[in-house]
Design a protein around this motif. Sequence first.
Motif, PDB file in Angstrom:
ATOM      1  N   ALA A  87       1.007  -1.722  -0.557  1.00  0.00           N
ATOM      2  CA  ALA A  87      -0.521  -0.168   0.267  1.00  0.00           C
ATOM      3  C   ALA A  87       1.050   1.059   0.244  1.00  0.00           C
ATOM      4  CB  ALA A  87      -1.269  -0.059   1.522  1.00  0.00           C
ATOM      5  N   MET A  88       0.832   1.292  -0.651  1.00  0.00           N
ATOM      6  CA  MET A  88       2.246   2.556  -0.960  1.00  0.00           C
ATOM      7  C   MET A  88       2.063   3.871  -1.252  1.00  0.00           C
ATOM      8  SD  MET A  88       5.029   0.544  -1.326  1.00  0.00           S
ATOM      9  CE  MET A  88       6.388   1.977  -1.958  1.00  0.00           C
ATOM     10  N   ALA A  89       0.182   3.872  -2.165  1.00  0.00           N
ATOM     11  CA  ALA A  89       0.159   5.703  -1.383  1.00  0.00           C
ATOM     12  C   ALA A  89      -0.559   5.858  -0.370  1.00  0.00           C
ATOM     13  CB  ALA A  89      -1.105   5.617  -1.992  1.00  0.00           C
ATOM     14  N   ARG A  90      -0.207   4.675   0.894  1.00  0.00           N
ATOM     15  CA  ARG A  90      -0.762   4.737   1.954  1.00  0.00           C
ATOM     16  C   ARG A  90       0.712   4.986   2.711  1.00  0.00           C
ATOM     17  NH1 ARG A  90      -3.603   6.141   6.413  1.00  0.00           N
ATOM     18  NH2 ARG A  90      -2.780   4.980   8.793  1.00  0.00           N
ATOM     19  N   ALA A  91       1.470   4.833   2.515  1.00  0.00           N
ATOM     20  CA  ALA A  91       2.800   4.882   2.999  1.00  0.00           C
ATOM     21  C   ALA A  91       3.503   6.397   2.783  1.00  0.00           C
ATOM     22  CB  ALA A  91       3.821   3.875   2.624  1.00  0.00           C
ATOM     23  N   ARG A  92       3.054   6.677   1.662  1.00  0.00           N
ATOM     24  CA  ARG A  92       2.790   8.647   1.429  1.00  0.00           C
ATOM     25  C   ARG A  92       2.297   9.874   1.905  1.00  0.00           C
ATOM     26  NH1 ARG A  92       5.992  11.485  -1.999  1.00  0.00           N
ATOM     27  NH2 ARG A  92       7.236   9.520  -2.741  1.00  0.00           N
ATOM     28  N   GLY A  93       0.815   8.301   2.900  1.00  0.00           N
ATOM     29  CA  GLY A  93       0.174   9.770   3.179  1.00  0.00           C
ATOM     30  C   GLY A  93       0.539   9.926   4.696  1.00  0.00           C
ATOM     31  N   LEU A  94       0.706   8.680   4.608  1.00  0.00           N
ATOM     32  CA  LEU A  94       1.538   7.946   7.045  1.00  0.00           C
ATOM     33  C   LEU A  94       3.059   9.470   7.069  1.00  0.00           C
ATOM     34  CD1 LEU A  94       1.378   4.536   7.584  1.00  0.00           C
ATOM     35  CD2 LEU A  94      -0.190   6.615   7.901  1.00  0.00           C
ATOM     36  N   LEU A  95       3.344   9.580   5.717  1.00  0.00           N
ATOM     37  CA  LEU A  95       4.643  10.487   5.578  1.00  0.00           C
ATOM     38  C   LEU A  95       4.312  11.773   5.903  1.00  0.00           C
ATOM     39  CD1 LEU A  95       7.812  11.596   5.218  1.00  0.00           C
ATOM     40  CD2 LEU A  95       6.996  11.290   2.723  1.00  0.00           C
TER      41      LEU A  95
ATOM     42  N   TYR B 288      10.578   6.709   6.469  1.00  0.00           N
ATOM     43  CA  TYR B 288      10.053   6.982   5.158  1.00  0.00           C
ATOM     44  C   TYR B 288      10.468   5.778   4.688  1.00  0.00           C
ATOM     45  CZ  TYR B 288       7.363   7.270   1.092  1.00  0.00           C
ATOM     46  OH  TYR B 288       7.244   6.757  -0.212  1.00  0.00           O
ATOM     47  N   LEU B 289      11.884   6.696   4.636  1.00  0.00           N
ATOM     48  CA  LEU B 289      12.717   5.916   3.804  1.00  0.00           C
ATOM     49  C   LEU B 289      13.443   3.910   4.294  1.00  0.00           C
ATOM     50  CD1 LEU B 289      15.357   9.239   3.579  1.00  0.00           C
ATOM     51  CD2 LEU B 289      14.091   8.259   1.587  1.00  0.00           C
ATOM     52  N   GLN B 290      13.844   4.167   5.272  1.00  0.00           N
ATOM     53  CA  GLN B 290      14.098   2.911   5.649  1.00  0.00           C
ATOM     54  C   GLN B 290      12.737   2.217   5.695  1.00  0.00           C
ATOM     55  OE1 GLN B 290      15.597   4.262  10.490  1.00  0.00           O
ATOM     56  NE2 GLN B 290      13.672   3.256  10.441  1.00  0.00           N
ATOM     57  N   SER B 291      11.804   2.528   5.324  1.00  0.00           N
ATOM     58  CA  SER B 291      10.159   1.045   4.849  1.00  0.00           C
ATOM     59  C   SER B 291      10.099   0.686   3.687  1.00  0.00           C
ATOM     60  CB  SER B 291       9.074   1.698   5.215  1.00  0.00           C
ATOM     61  OG  SER B 291       8.577   2.743   4.866  1.00  0.00           O
ATOM     62  N   THR B 292      10.696   2.179   2.740  1.00  0.00           N
ATOM     63  CA  THR B 292      10.509   1.346   1.308  1.00  0.00           C
ATOM     64  C   THR B 292      12.388   1.261   0.918  1.00  0.00           C
ATOM     65  OG1 THR B 292      11.616   3.774   0.880  1.00  0.00           O
ATOM     66  CG2 THR B 292       9.157   3.314   0.966  1.00  0.00           C
ATOM     67  N   ALA B 293      13.042   1.139   2.144  1.00  0.00           N
ATOM     68  CA  ALA B 293      14.329   0.446   1.720  1.00  0.00           C
ATOM     69  C   ALA B 293      15.084   1.199   0.824  1.00  0.00           C
ATOM     70  CB  ALA B 293      13.983  -1.287   0.788  1.00  0.00           C
ATOM     71  N   TYR B 294      14.928   2.410   0.776  1.00  0.00           N
ATOM     72  CA  TYR B 294      15.458   4.006   0.132  1.00  0.00           C
ATOM     73  C   TYR B 294      16.414   4.408   0.946  1.00  0.00           C
ATOM     74  CZ  TYR B 294      16.695   7.448  -3.131  1.00  0.00           C
ATOM     75  OH  TYR B 294      17.223   8.353  -3.694  1.00  0.00           O
ATOM     76  N   THR B 295      17.575   3.902   1.246  1.00  0.00           N
ATOM     77  CA  THR B 295      18.684   4.055   2.556  1.00  0.00           C
ATOM     78  C   THR B 295      20.056   5.083   2.101  1.00  0.00           C
ATOM     79  OG1 THR B 295      19.630   2.478   2.793  1.00  0.00           O
ATOM     80  CG2 THR B 295      17.849   2.283   4.118  1.00  0.00           C
ATOM     81  N   ARG B 296      20.369   5.197   0.840  1.00  0.00           N
ATOM     82  CA  ARG B 296      21.500   5.893   0.458  1.00  0.00           C
ATOM     83  C   ARG B 296      21.143   7.082   0.751  1.00  0.00           C
ATOM     84  NH1 ARG B 296      22.232   6.701  -5.946  1.00  0.00           N
ATOM     85  NH2 ARG B 296      21.740   4.817  -5.632  1.00  0.00           N
TER      86      ARG B 296
END
Length: 472
Positions: A97-105, A166-174
Amino acid sequence: MSTAVAPSSSSPRPGSRRAAILAELRALSRLAIPIAIAQGGQSLMGLVDTLVVGRAGTSALASVGLGNGLFFAVSGFGMGLMMGFDPLLSQAVGGRAMARARGLLWQGGWMSLFAGLLLFSLLMLSPLLLPLAGIGETEIAGAWDYLLWRGPSLPLMLAFLTMRSYLQSTAYTRPLVVATVLANVLNLGADILLVFGGANLPGYLGPLRAVPAMGVAGSALASTLCTMLQLGVVVLAIAKLPAPEGERPVRRPVWSDLAQAIRVGVPIGLHIAAEIGVFALAGVLSAGLGPASVGAHQIAIAYSSVTFTVAMGIGNAGSVRVGWAVGAHDTPRARLSGFIAFAGGAGFMALGALAFALFPGALARLAGAPEDVLPLVVPLLMVSAIFQVFDGVQGVGAGVLRGAGDTRFTFLANMVGHYAIGLPLTLLLGFKLGLGVVGIWWGLCAGLIAVALSLLWRFNRISAGTLRPLES
Protein backbone atom coordinates in the motif's frame (compact mmCIF):
# COMPACT_ATOMS: atom_id res chain seq x y z
CA MET A 1 19.17 8.74 -8.28
CA SER A 2 17.47 5.39 -7.98
CA THR A 3 13.95 5.02 -6.69
CA ALA A 4 12.73 2.95 -3.81
CA VAL A 5 11.50 -0.55 -4.44
CA ALA A 6 8.87 -2.14 -2.25
CA PRO A 7 9.87 -5.48 -0.73
CA SER A 8 8.54 -8.77 -1.93
CA SER A 9 5.73 -10.16 0.17
CA SER A 10 6.66 -13.76 -0.46
CA SER A 11 8.32 -15.99 2.13
CA PRO A 12 11.73 -17.55 1.51
CA ARG A 13 11.65 -20.55 -0.81
CA PRO A 14 11.32 -23.91 0.89
CA GLY A 15 14.67 -25.40 1.76
CA SER A 16 16.94 -26.05 4.63
CA ARG A 17 16.74 -24.04 7.81
CA ARG A 18 20.32 -22.97 7.28
CA ALA A 19 19.57 -21.60 3.82
CA ALA A 20 16.63 -19.61 5.17
CA ILE A 21 18.79 -18.15 7.95
CA LEU A 22 21.56 -17.17 5.55
CA ALA A 23 19.06 -15.59 3.16
CA GLU A 24 17.52 -13.57 5.97
CA LEU A 25 20.94 -12.55 7.27
CA ARG A 26 21.91 -11.25 3.83
CA ALA A 27 18.62 -9.37 3.48
CA LEU A 28 18.94 -7.88 6.96
CA SER A 29 22.56 -6.87 6.30
CA ARG A 30 21.68 -5.05 3.07
CA LEU A 31 19.14 -3.00 4.97
CA ALA A 32 20.94 -2.74 8.32
CA ILE A 33 24.38 -1.60 7.14
CA PRO A 34 23.30 1.78 5.69
CA ILE A 35 20.83 2.33 8.54
CA ALA A 36 23.53 1.46 11.10
CA ILE A 37 25.98 3.80 9.37
CA ALA A 38 23.41 6.59 9.52
CA GLN A 39 22.50 5.77 13.12
CA GLY A 40 26.12 5.47 14.21
CA GLY A 41 26.94 8.71 12.42
CA GLN A 42 24.40 10.51 14.57
CA SER A 43 26.17 9.36 17.71
CA LEU A 44 29.59 10.07 16.19
CA MET A 45 28.65 13.74 16.09
CA GLY A 46 27.96 13.59 19.82
CA LEU A 47 31.35 11.95 20.36
CA VAL A 48 33.07 14.66 18.32
CA ASP A 49 31.30 17.30 20.41
CA THR A 50 32.72 15.65 23.52
CA LEU A 51 36.23 15.35 22.05
CA VAL A 52 36.28 19.02 21.05
CA VAL A 53 34.66 20.48 24.17
CA GLY A 54 36.78 18.26 26.42
CA ARG A 55 39.76 20.36 25.32
CA ALA A 56 37.98 23.49 26.54
CA GLY A 57 38.14 22.34 30.16
CA THR A 58 36.31 20.27 32.76
CA SER A 59 33.59 22.88 33.39
CA ALA A 60 32.73 23.19 29.68
CA LEU A 61 32.61 19.40 29.34
CA ALA A 62 30.28 19.17 32.32
CA SER A 63 28.00 21.88 30.89
CA VAL A 64 27.71 20.13 27.54
CA GLY A 65 27.03 16.85 29.33
CA LEU A 66 24.21 18.43 31.33
CA GLY A 67 22.75 20.34 28.38
CA ASN A 68 22.91 17.36 26.07
CA GLY A 69 21.36 15.13 28.74
CA LEU A 70 18.46 17.54 29.24
CA PHE A 71 17.96 17.90 25.48
CA PHE A 72 17.61 14.18 24.94
CA ALA A 73 15.65 13.63 28.15
CA VAL A 74 12.95 15.97 26.76
CA SER A 75 13.30 15.21 23.05
CA GLY A 76 13.40 11.45 23.70
CA PHE A 77 9.64 11.38 24.14
CA GLY A 78 9.22 13.14 20.81
CA MET A 79 11.61 10.72 19.13
CA GLY A 80 9.56 7.80 20.36
CA LEU A 81 6.32 9.48 19.35
CA MET A 82 7.60 9.79 15.79
CA MET A 83 8.61 6.11 15.86
CA GLY A 84 4.91 5.34 16.16
CA PHE A 85 4.93 5.73 12.39
CA ASP A 86 7.60 3.00 11.98
CA PRO A 87 5.32 -0.06 12.14
CA LEU A 88 2.51 1.74 10.30
CA LEU A 89 4.86 2.57 7.42
CA SER A 90 6.68 -0.77 7.23
CA GLN A 91 3.45 -2.77 7.45
CA ALA A 92 1.86 -0.57 4.75
CA VAL A 93 4.84 -1.17 2.47
CA GLY A 94 4.80 -4.90 3.29
CA GLY A 95 1.15 -4.94 2.21
CA ARG A 96 2.06 -3.09 -1.02
CA ALA A 97 0.00 0.00 0.00
CA MET A 98 2.51 2.60 -1.22
CA ALA A 99 -0.02 5.46 -1.47
CA ARG A 100 -0.96 4.79 2.15
CA ALA A 101 2.73 4.98 3.13
CA ARG A 102 3.15 8.36 1.41
CA GLY A 103 0.06 9.67 3.20
CA LEU A 104 1.51 8.58 6.54
CA LEU A 105 4.67 10.54 5.71
CA TRP A 106 2.62 13.73 5.51
CA GLN A 107 0.95 12.95 8.82
CA GLY A 108 4.38 12.46 10.35
CA GLY A 109 5.34 15.93 9.18
CA TRP A 110 2.36 17.44 10.97
CA MET A 111 3.12 15.43 14.09
CA SER A 112 6.73 16.64 14.15
CA LEU A 113 5.53 20.25 14.00
CA PHE A 114 2.95 19.94 16.78
CA ALA A 115 5.10 17.81 19.10
CA GLY A 116 8.29 19.74 18.36
CA LEU A 117 6.90 23.11 19.38
CA LEU A 118 5.38 21.71 22.58
CA LEU A 119 8.54 19.88 23.62
CA PHE A 120 10.69 22.91 22.79
CA SER A 121 8.70 24.90 25.35
CA LEU A 122 9.26 22.21 27.99
CA LEU A 123 12.95 21.97 27.12
CA MET A 124 13.60 25.62 27.85
CA LEU A 125 12.16 25.20 31.36
CA SER A 126 14.19 22.08 32.23
CA PRO A 127 17.36 23.81 33.58
CA LEU A 128 15.25 25.27 36.38
CA LEU A 129 15.42 21.82 38.00
CA LEU A 130 19.23 21.66 38.11
CA PRO A 131 19.74 23.69 41.32
CA LEU A 132 17.68 21.06 43.14
CA ALA A 133 20.48 18.56 42.40
CA GLY A 134 23.13 20.77 43.97
CA ILE A 135 24.86 21.51 40.65
CA GLY A 136 27.21 24.50 40.50
CA GLU A 137 26.16 27.83 38.98
CA THR A 138 28.89 27.69 36.32
CA GLU A 139 27.68 24.37 34.95
CA ILE A 140 24.02 25.50 35.07
CA ALA A 141 24.83 28.67 33.15
CA GLY A 142 26.66 26.58 30.55
CA ALA A 143 23.68 24.23 30.22
CA TRP A 144 21.39 27.26 29.63
CA ASP A 145 23.71 28.51 26.86
CA TYR A 146 23.74 25.06 25.28
CA LEU A 147 19.94 24.71 25.22
CA LEU A 148 19.35 28.23 23.88
CA TRP A 149 21.29 27.29 20.73
CA ARG A 150 20.33 23.61 20.51
CA GLY A 151 16.64 23.88 21.40
CA PRO A 152 15.42 25.33 18.05
CA SER A 153 16.63 22.19 16.29
CA LEU A 154 14.12 19.98 18.13
CA PRO A 155 11.17 20.26 15.67
CA LEU A 156 13.63 19.84 12.79
CA MET A 157 15.07 16.68 14.35
CA LEU A 158 11.59 15.18 14.73
CA ALA A 159 10.83 15.98 11.08
CA PHE A 160 14.07 14.25 10.07
CA LEU A 161 13.04 11.15 12.04
CA THR A 162 9.77 11.04 10.10
CA MET A 163 11.64 11.15 6.80
CA ARG A 164 14.05 8.51 8.07
CA SER A 165 11.18 6.16 8.94
CA TYR A 166 9.74 6.53 5.45
CA LEU A 167 13.09 5.94 3.73
CA GLN A 168 13.80 2.90 5.91
CA SER A 169 10.40 1.37 5.25
CA THR A 170 10.87 1.69 1.49
CA ALA A 171 14.47 0.36 1.63
CA TYR A 172 15.75 3.62 0.11
CA THR A 173 18.51 4.28 2.59
CA ARG A 174 21.20 6.00 0.52
CA PRO A 175 20.01 9.54 1.41
CA LEU A 176 20.36 8.70 5.09
CA VAL A 177 24.01 7.79 4.60
CA VAL A 178 24.67 10.90 2.48
CA ALA A 179 23.00 13.14 5.07
CA THR A 180 25.01 11.56 7.88
CA VAL A 181 28.37 11.87 6.11
CA LEU A 182 27.78 15.51 5.17
CA ALA A 183 26.58 16.35 8.69
CA ASN A 184 29.65 14.76 10.27
CA VAL A 185 31.98 16.74 8.01
CA LEU A 186 30.15 19.96 8.86
CA ASN A 187 30.03 19.09 12.56
CA LEU A 188 33.78 18.62 12.90
CA GLY A 189 34.65 21.91 11.24
CA ALA A 190 31.83 23.87 12.86
CA ASP A 191 32.60 22.49 16.32
CA ILE A 192 36.24 23.54 16.19
CA LEU A 193 35.45 26.94 14.68
CA LEU A 194 32.50 27.85 16.90
CA VAL A 195 33.87 26.49 20.19
CA PHE A 196 37.35 28.03 19.92
CA GLY A 197 36.74 30.87 17.42
CA GLY A 198 38.57 31.72 14.21
CA ALA A 199 41.26 34.08 15.54
CA ASN A 200 44.06 31.57 14.96
CA LEU A 201 43.02 30.57 11.43
CA PRO A 202 45.24 31.38 8.43
CA GLY A 203 44.71 34.78 6.84
CA TYR A 204 43.40 33.38 3.54
CA LEU A 205 40.25 32.13 5.32
CA GLY A 206 39.20 35.77 5.66
CA PRO A 207 35.75 36.21 7.30
CA LEU A 208 36.08 32.99 9.30
CA ARG A 209 38.79 34.65 11.37
CA ALA A 210 36.17 37.02 12.76
CA VAL A 211 34.05 34.20 14.23
CA PRO A 212 34.12 34.60 18.04
CA ALA A 213 34.82 31.75 20.44
CA MET A 214 31.39 30.64 21.69
CA GLY A 215 32.46 27.73 23.88
CA VAL A 216 29.54 25.54 24.96
CA ALA A 217 27.06 27.57 22.88
CA GLY A 218 29.22 26.98 19.79
CA SER A 219 28.95 23.22 20.19
CA ALA A 220 25.16 23.51 20.39
CA LEU A 221 24.97 25.78 17.34
CA ALA A 222 27.08 23.29 15.35
CA SER A 223 24.58 20.54 16.21
CA THR A 224 21.65 22.71 15.11
CA LEU A 225 23.31 23.49 11.77
CA CYS A 226 23.91 19.77 11.22
CA THR A 227 20.25 18.97 11.90
CA MET A 228 19.20 21.55 9.32
CA LEU A 229 21.57 20.03 6.77
CA GLN A 230 20.36 16.48 7.36
CA LEU A 231 16.72 17.47 7.06
CA GLY A 232 17.40 19.32 3.82
CA VAL A 233 19.13 16.29 2.27
CA VAL A 234 16.33 13.81 3.01
CA VAL A 235 13.55 16.24 2.00
CA LEU A 236 15.20 16.71 -1.40
CA ALA A 237 15.64 12.94 -1.77
CA ILE A 238 11.99 12.18 -1.04
CA ALA A 239 10.81 15.01 -3.29
CA LYS A 240 12.59 13.34 -6.23
CA LEU A 241 10.84 10.00 -5.71
CA PRO A 242 7.99 9.25 -8.15
CA ALA A 243 4.49 9.65 -6.74
CA PRO A 244 2.89 6.31 -5.79
CA GLU A 245 0.15 4.94 -8.00
CA GLY A 246 -3.45 4.99 -6.85
CA GLU A 247 -5.25 7.46 -4.63
CA ARG A 248 -3.51 10.80 -4.04
CA PRO A 249 -2.11 11.04 -0.49
CA VAL A 250 -3.91 13.46 1.84
CA ARG A 251 -1.60 16.31 2.80
CA ARG A 252 -3.74 18.00 5.44
CA PRO A 253 -3.84 16.64 9.01
CA VAL A 254 -5.90 13.43 9.23
CA TRP A 255 -6.85 13.15 12.86
CA SER A 256 -7.65 9.43 12.74
CA ASP A 257 -4.16 8.69 11.39
CA LEU A 258 -2.54 10.99 13.93
CA ALA A 259 -4.53 9.36 16.72
CA GLN A 260 -3.42 5.89 15.64
CA ALA A 261 0.22 7.00 15.45
CA ILE A 262 -0.14 8.52 18.92
CA ARG A 263 -1.56 5.26 20.32
CA VAL A 264 1.42 3.37 18.95
CA GLY A 265 3.99 6.09 19.55
CA VAL A 266 3.20 7.24 23.08
CA PRO A 267 4.42 3.96 24.69
CA ILE A 268 7.58 4.20 22.54
CA GLY A 269 8.05 7.80 23.60
CA LEU A 270 7.58 6.90 27.26
CA HIS A 271 10.00 3.99 26.90
CA ILE A 272 12.68 6.17 25.27
CA ALA A 273 12.09 8.97 27.76
CA ALA A 274 12.41 6.45 30.60
CA GLU A 275 15.64 5.05 29.17
CA ILE A 276 17.19 8.41 28.34
CA GLY A 277 15.82 9.81 31.58
CA VAL A 278 17.62 7.29 33.75
CA PHE A 279 20.93 8.05 32.01
CA ALA A 280 20.25 11.80 32.26
CA LEU A 281 19.47 11.30 35.95
CA ALA A 282 22.74 9.41 36.28
CA GLY A 283 24.46 12.44 34.75
CA VAL A 284 22.77 14.76 37.23
CA LEU A 285 23.71 12.48 40.13
CA SER A 286 27.28 12.38 38.80
CA ALA A 287 27.29 16.18 38.65
CA GLY A 288 26.43 16.23 42.34
CA LEU A 289 29.74 14.41 42.91
CA GLY A 290 31.69 17.20 41.16
CA PRO A 291 32.72 18.31 37.64
CA ALA A 292 35.24 15.48 37.27
CA SER A 293 32.58 12.82 37.82
CA VAL A 294 30.11 14.30 35.34
CA GLY A 295 32.94 14.80 32.83
CA ALA A 296 33.88 11.12 33.11
CA HIS A 297 30.21 10.17 32.78
CA GLN A 298 29.89 12.28 29.62
CA ILE A 299 32.94 10.70 27.97
CA ALA A 300 31.82 7.16 28.80
CA ILE A 301 28.28 7.91 27.56
CA ALA A 302 29.66 9.34 24.31
CA TYR A 303 31.63 6.15 23.59
CA SER A 304 28.81 3.84 24.65
CA SER A 305 26.37 5.78 22.49
CA VAL A 306 28.42 5.16 19.35
CA THR A 307 28.20 1.39 19.70
CA PHE A 308 24.60 1.46 20.93
CA THR A 309 23.33 3.54 18.02
CA VAL A 310 24.80 1.04 15.57
CA ALA A 311 22.89 -1.67 17.43
CA MET A 312 19.82 0.56 17.22
CA GLY A 313 20.39 0.76 13.47
CA ILE A 314 20.27 -3.03 13.35
CA GLY A 315 17.13 -2.87 15.48
CA ASN A 316 15.56 -0.38 13.05
CA ALA A 317 16.36 -2.69 10.16
CA GLY A 318 14.87 -5.57 12.14
CA SER A 319 11.79 -3.44 12.78
CA VAL A 320 11.36 -2.89 9.04
CA ARG A 321 11.91 -6.56 8.20
CA VAL A 322 9.44 -7.70 10.87
CA GLY A 323 6.96 -5.02 9.78
CA TRP A 324 7.17 -6.11 6.14
CA ALA A 325 6.50 -9.71 7.14
CA VAL A 326 3.62 -8.78 9.44
CA GLY A 327 2.10 -6.60 6.71
CA ALA A 328 2.33 -9.58 4.36
CA HIS A 329 0.71 -11.86 7.01
CA ASP A 330 3.84 -14.02 7.25
CA THR A 331 4.48 -14.66 10.94
CA PRO A 332 7.23 -17.31 10.47
CA ARG A 333 9.29 -14.86 8.41
CA ALA A 334 8.70 -12.14 11.02
CA ARG A 335 9.98 -14.48 13.74
CA LEU A 336 13.08 -15.39 11.75
CA SER A 337 13.78 -11.72 10.95
CA GLY A 338 13.52 -10.78 14.60
CA PHE A 339 15.89 -13.42 15.90
CA ILE A 340 18.47 -12.75 13.19
CA ALA A 341 18.36 -9.07 14.21
CA PHE A 342 18.90 -10.05 17.86
CA ALA A 343 21.96 -12.09 16.87
CA GLY A 344 23.35 -9.29 14.72
CA GLY A 345 22.97 -6.68 17.46
CA ALA A 346 24.53 -8.87 20.13
CA GLY A 347 27.41 -9.82 17.82
CA PHE A 348 28.30 -6.23 16.98
CA MET A 349 28.10 -5.11 20.61
CA ALA A 350 30.43 -7.94 21.61
CA LEU A 351 33.07 -6.29 19.41
CA GLY A 352 32.43 -2.98 21.17
CA ALA A 353 32.80 -4.67 24.53
CA LEU A 354 36.15 -6.09 23.47
CA ALA A 355 37.42 -2.66 22.42
CA PHE A 356 36.34 -1.04 25.70
CA ALA A 357 37.89 -3.82 27.78
CA LEU A 358 41.24 -3.85 25.95
CA PHE A 359 41.81 -0.13 25.38
CA PRO A 360 40.05 1.90 28.12
CA GLY A 361 43.05 4.10 28.85
CA ALA A 362 43.73 4.87 25.19
CA LEU A 363 40.07 5.73 24.58
CA ALA A 364 39.99 8.03 27.61
CA ARG A 365 43.09 9.89 26.42
CA LEU A 366 41.69 10.12 22.88
CA ALA A 367 38.67 11.90 24.36
CA GLY A 368 40.99 14.51 25.79
CA ALA A 369 40.01 13.70 29.36
CA PRO A 370 41.56 16.23 31.77
CA GLU A 371 43.94 14.84 34.39
CA ASP A 372 41.28 14.89 37.12
CA VAL A 373 38.79 13.08 34.88
CA LEU A 374 41.06 10.38 33.41
CA PRO A 375 41.15 8.06 36.49
CA LEU A 376 37.33 7.92 36.50
CA VAL A 377 36.82 7.28 32.78
CA VAL A 378 38.74 3.99 32.67
CA PRO A 379 36.59 2.06 35.20
CA LEU A 380 33.41 3.44 33.56
CA LEU A 381 34.50 2.05 30.20
CA MET A 382 35.16 -1.30 31.85
CA VAL A 383 31.60 -1.34 33.23
CA SER A 384 30.34 -0.38 29.78
CA ALA A 385 32.23 -3.33 28.30
CA ILE A 386 30.25 -5.66 30.56
CA PHE A 387 26.80 -4.39 29.59
CA GLN A 388 27.47 -3.88 25.87
CA VAL A 389 25.89 -7.15 24.68
CA PHE A 390 22.81 -6.64 26.86
CA ASP A 391 22.52 -3.06 25.63
CA GLY A 392 22.53 -4.36 22.06
CA VAL A 393 19.88 -6.97 22.81
CA GLN A 394 17.54 -4.44 24.40
CA GLY A 395 18.10 -1.95 21.55
CA VAL A 396 17.26 -4.57 18.93
CA GLY A 397 14.39 -5.93 21.05
CA ALA A 398 12.69 -2.55 21.09
CA GLY A 399 13.00 -2.43 17.29
CA VAL A 400 11.63 -5.85 16.44
CA LEU A 401 8.76 -5.50 18.90
CA ARG A 402 7.98 -2.13 17.35
CA GLY A 403 7.85 -3.74 13.91
CA ALA A 404 5.36 -6.24 15.28
CA GLY A 405 3.26 -3.39 16.65
CA ASP A 406 3.92 -4.32 20.29
CA THR A 407 5.10 -1.11 21.97
CA ARG A 408 3.52 -1.14 25.43
CA PHE A 409 5.55 -4.03 26.82
CA THR A 410 8.83 -2.28 25.98
CA PHE A 411 7.77 0.72 28.05
CA LEU A 412 6.81 -1.47 31.00
CA ALA A 413 10.06 -3.42 30.76
CA ASN A 414 12.08 -0.20 30.83
CA MET A 415 10.19 1.16 33.80
CA VAL A 416 10.71 -2.02 35.81
CA GLY A 417 14.29 -2.64 34.67
CA HIS A 418 15.63 0.88 35.02
CA TYR A 419 13.56 2.34 37.84
CA ALA A 420 12.60 -0.64 40.00
CA ILE A 421 15.96 -2.43 39.63
CA GLY A 422 18.63 -0.14 38.17
CA LEU A 423 17.93 3.14 39.99
CA PRO A 424 17.77 1.70 43.52
CA LEU A 425 21.06 -0.09 42.87
CA THR A 426 22.51 3.15 41.47
CA LEU A 427 21.69 5.00 44.68
CA LEU A 428 22.85 2.11 46.88
CA LEU A 429 26.19 1.54 45.15
CA GLY A 430 26.97 5.12 44.21
CA PHE A 431 26.10 6.85 47.47
CA LYS A 432 25.27 4.44 50.30
CA LEU A 433 28.31 2.24 49.65
CA GLY A 434 30.44 5.16 48.47
CA LEU A 435 31.45 3.85 45.03
CA GLY A 436 30.71 7.20 43.41
CA VAL A 437 30.18 7.46 39.66
CA VAL A 438 31.40 3.87 39.16
CA GLY A 439 28.64 2.63 41.47
CA ILE A 440 26.13 4.70 39.52
CA TRP A 441 27.17 2.89 36.33
CA TRP A 442 26.93 -0.54 37.96
CA GLY A 443 23.31 0.27 38.77
CA LEU A 444 22.70 1.27 35.13
CA CYS A 445 24.27 -2.02 34.06
CA ALA A 446 21.85 -4.05 36.19
CA GLY A 447 18.85 -2.23 34.73
CA LEU A 448 20.00 -2.83 31.14
CA ILE A 449 20.44 -6.55 31.76
CA ALA A 450 16.90 -6.84 33.15
CA VAL A 451 15.39 -4.97 30.18
CA ALA A 452 17.33 -7.00 27.61
CA LEU A 453 16.23 -10.37 28.99
CA SER A 454 12.58 -9.31 29.23
CA LEU A 455 12.42 -8.04 25.61
CA LEU A 456 14.01 -11.21 24.27
CA TRP A 457 11.45 -13.28 26.20
CA ARG A 458 8.57 -11.13 24.94
CA PHE A 459 9.46 -11.42 21.25
CA ASN A 460 9.90 -15.17 21.55
CA ARG A 461 6.46 -15.40 23.14
CA ILE A 462 4.42 -13.24 20.75
CA SER A 463 6.10 -14.48 17.57
CA ALA A 464 5.24 -18.07 18.51
CA GLY A 465 1.61 -17.16 17.75
CA THR A 466 0.12 -15.15 14.86
CA LEU A 467 1.22 -11.56 14.32
CA ARG A 468 -1.39 -9.28 12.76
CA PRO A 469 -0.99 -5.83 11.12
CA LEU A 470 -2.04 -2.87 13.21
CA GLU A 471 -4.67 -1.81 10.69
CA SER A 472 -6.22 -5.25 10.17
